[in-house]
Design an enzyme around this catalytic site. Sequence first.
Site, PDB file in Angstrom:
ATOM      1  N   GLY A 119      65.805  88.611  55.991  1.00 55.96           N
ATOM      2  CA  GLY A 119      65.829  89.701  55.013  1.00 55.96           C
ATOM      3  C   GLY A 119      64.922  89.556  53.811  1.00 55.96           C
ATOM      4  O   GLY A 119      64.504  90.542  53.224  1.00 55.96           O
ATOM      5  N   GLU A 178      66.781  85.261  48.090  1.00 56.91           N
ATOM      6  CA  GLU A 178      67.590  86.038  49.042  1.00 56.91           C
ATOM      7  C   GLU A 178      67.379  87.535  48.815  1.00 56.91           C
ATOM      8  O   GLU A 178      67.075  87.966  47.709  1.00 56.91           O
ATOM      9  CB  GLU A 178      69.081  85.731  48.823  1.00 56.91           C
ATOM     10  N   ASP A 179      67.568  88.302  49.846  1.00 60.69           N
ATOM     11  CA  ASP A 179      67.501  89.751  49.704  1.00 60.69           C
ATOM     12  C   ASP A 179      68.777  90.269  49.048  1.00 60.69           C
ATOM     13  O   ASP A 179      68.748  91.100  48.156  1.00 60.69           O
ATOM     14  CB  ASP A 179      67.278  90.443  51.060  1.00 60.69           C
ATOM     15  N   ASP A 224      76.180  89.168  49.147  1.00 61.96           N
ATOM     16  CA  ASP A 224      77.283  90.104  49.357  1.00 61.96           C
ATOM     17  C   ASP A 224      78.591  89.335  49.111  1.00 61.96           C
ATOM     18  O   ASP A 224      79.026  89.206  47.975  1.00 61.96           O
ATOM     19  CB  ASP A 224      77.126  90.639  50.791  1.00 61.96           C
ATOM     20  N   LYS A 277      76.265  92.365  45.292  1.00 59.11           N
ATOM     21  CA  LYS A 277      77.436  93.243  45.296  1.00 59.11           C
ATOM     22  C   LYS A 277      78.598  92.485  44.656  1.00 59.11           C
ATOM     23  O   LYS A 277      79.338  91.784  45.343  1.00 59.11           O
ATOM     24  CB  LYS A 277      77.814  93.631  46.730  1.00 59.11           C
ATOM     25  N   PHE A 285      76.703  99.728  52.072  1.00 61.26           N
ATOM     26  CA  PHE A 285      75.644  99.164  52.898  1.00 61.26           C
ATOM     27  C   PHE A 285      74.268  99.725  52.526  1.00 61.26           C
ATOM     28  O   PHE A 285      74.102 100.923  52.358  1.00 61.26           O
ATOM     29  CB  PHE A 285      75.935  99.436  54.376  1.00 61.26           C
ATOM     30  N   VAL A 286      73.294  98.826  52.385  1.00 60.41           N
ATOM     31  CA  VAL A 286      71.929  99.252  52.050  1.00 60.41           C
ATOM     32  C   VAL A 286      70.930  98.761  53.094  1.00 60.41           C
ATOM     33  O   VAL A 286      71.176  97.775  53.792  1.00 60.41           O
ATOM     34  CB  VAL A 286      71.498  98.754  50.647  1.00 60.41           C
ATOM     35  N   ASP A 322      68.029  95.109  56.812  1.00 64.52           N
ATOM     36  CA  ASP A 322      68.101  95.850  58.079  1.00 64.52           C
ATOM     37  C   ASP A 322      69.470  96.435  58.350  1.00 64.52           C
ATOM     38  O   ASP A 322      70.488  95.979  57.823  1.00 64.52           O
ATOM     39  CB  ASP A 322      67.759  94.912  59.245  1.00 64.52           C
ATOM     40  N   ARG A 341      63.740  97.427  58.144  1.00 66.92           N
ATOM     41  CA  ARG A 341      63.180  96.416  57.226  1.00 66.92           C
ATOM     42  C   ARG A 341      61.852  96.852  56.631  1.00 66.92           C
ATOM     43  O   ARG A 341      61.452  96.399  55.565  1.00 66.92           O
ATOM     44  CB  ARG A 341      62.969  95.081  57.957  1.00 66.92           C
TER      45      ARG A 341
HETATM   46  P1  IMP Z   1      77.002  87.258  52.521  1.00 63.71           P
HETATM   47  O1  IMP Z   1      77.069  85.921  53.216  1.00 63.71           O
HETATM   48  O2  IMP Z   1      78.217  88.089  52.746  1.00 63.71           O
HETATM   49  O3  IMP Z   1      76.655  87.139  51.066  1.00 63.71           O
HETATM   50  O4  IMP Z   1      75.911  88.116  53.222  1.00 63.71           O
HETATM   51  C1  IMP Z   1      74.633  87.792  53.151  1.00 63.71           C
HETATM   52  C2  IMP Z   1      73.826  88.415  54.274  1.00 63.71           C
HETATM   53  O5  IMP Z   1      74.455  89.565  54.885  1.00 63.71           O
HETATM   54  C3  IMP Z   1      72.561  88.920  53.663  1.00 63.71           C
HETATM   55  O6  IMP Z   1      71.592  87.900  53.636  1.00 63.71           O
HETATM   56  C4  IMP Z   1      72.198  90.068  54.560  1.00 63.71           C
HETATM   57  O7  IMP Z   1      71.448  89.597  55.642  1.00 63.71           O
HETATM   58  C5  IMP Z   1      73.510  90.609  55.060  1.00 63.71           C
HETATM   59  N1  IMP Z   1      73.928  91.792  54.277  1.00 63.71           N
HETATM   60  C6  IMP Z   1      74.937  91.885  53.393  1.00 63.71           C
HETATM   61  N2  IMP Z   1      75.054  93.118  52.877  1.00 63.71           N
HETATM   62  C7  IMP Z   1      74.069  93.850  53.453  1.00 63.71           C
HETATM   63  C8  IMP Z   1      73.651  95.234  53.315  1.00 63.71           C
HETATM   64  O8  IMP Z   1      74.210  96.049  52.567  1.00 63.71           O
HETATM   65  N3  IMP Z   1      72.594  95.600  54.080  1.00 63.71           N
HETATM   66  C9  IMP Z   1      71.948  94.745  54.921  1.00 63.71           C
HETATM   67  N4  IMP Z   1      72.291  93.455  55.068  1.00 63.71           N
HETATM   68  C10 IMP Z   1      73.350  93.007  54.353  1.00 63.71           C
HETATM   69 MG    MG Z   2      69.752  87.735  54.482  1.00 65.96          MG
END
Ligand code: IMP
Ligand code: MG
Length: 181
Positions: free
Chosen positions: A47, A101-102, A105, A133, A154-155, A161, A167
């Site tokens: 991402g 990081e992108d 979450d 978030k 969700f974005v 993606d 992407r």
């Molecule tokens: P986390 O481990 O829950 O913080 O999630 C991290 C990963 O989930 C990110 O690096 C993204 O690849 C994916 N992700 C979380 N939220 C989104 C979203 O809204 N759109 C797309 N990918 C997401």
């Molecule tokens: Mg990611």
Amino acid sequence: MKIKVKDKEFEVYLTAEEISQRNSQLGQAIAQDFAGEELLVIGILNGSFVFMADLCRSIDLPLSATFIKVSSYSGTESTGAVRSILGMEEKIEGKNVLVVEDIVDTGISMDYLIKALSELNPARISIVTLLHKPEAFQFNYKLDYVGFEIPNKFVVGYGLDYDGLGRNLPDIYQLSTPLNQ
Ligand code: IMP
Ligand code: MG
């Protein structure tokens, strides 16, 4: 403007221009905090590849850049997800590491990464994420640089993606909420 990615409708949430302006601010803040030092910038695939490319060019410091990937697969044991870091060839001991990081979450991916990278004894680890978030975040570690705090929706786009697609969109889009919801 609404667009369709795979089977879902999305609408523009952050324009390429807003993202670009924020990237300049982030780059300046990072360059100020690390003034006189050298950085190793580590992008988390997949991402971050678009953000990484733009952000690196807004950081006026001597820096090297590399990418790693976090594999995750469900283990058969009760511990649940088993993870490992792929592509970690750079020596990070004693270096100033900036993890890119992108989106953060729940924070689970970043929590794992920071713990794993800390074991390699960098001088300092900082985190920059374009999106965050806060409502979904399950941890309390510090995110040093956050581009935009966004609602728990969700974005897609600018590297992010939906099921592998989207992407390449220059703007960031948010899932449209149907009127009857
Ligand atoms: P986390 O481990 O829950 O913080 O999630 C991290 C990963 O989930 C990110 O690096 C993204 O690849 C994916 N992700 C979380 N939220 C989104 C979203 O809204 N759109 C797309 N990918 C997401
Ligand atoms: Mg990611």
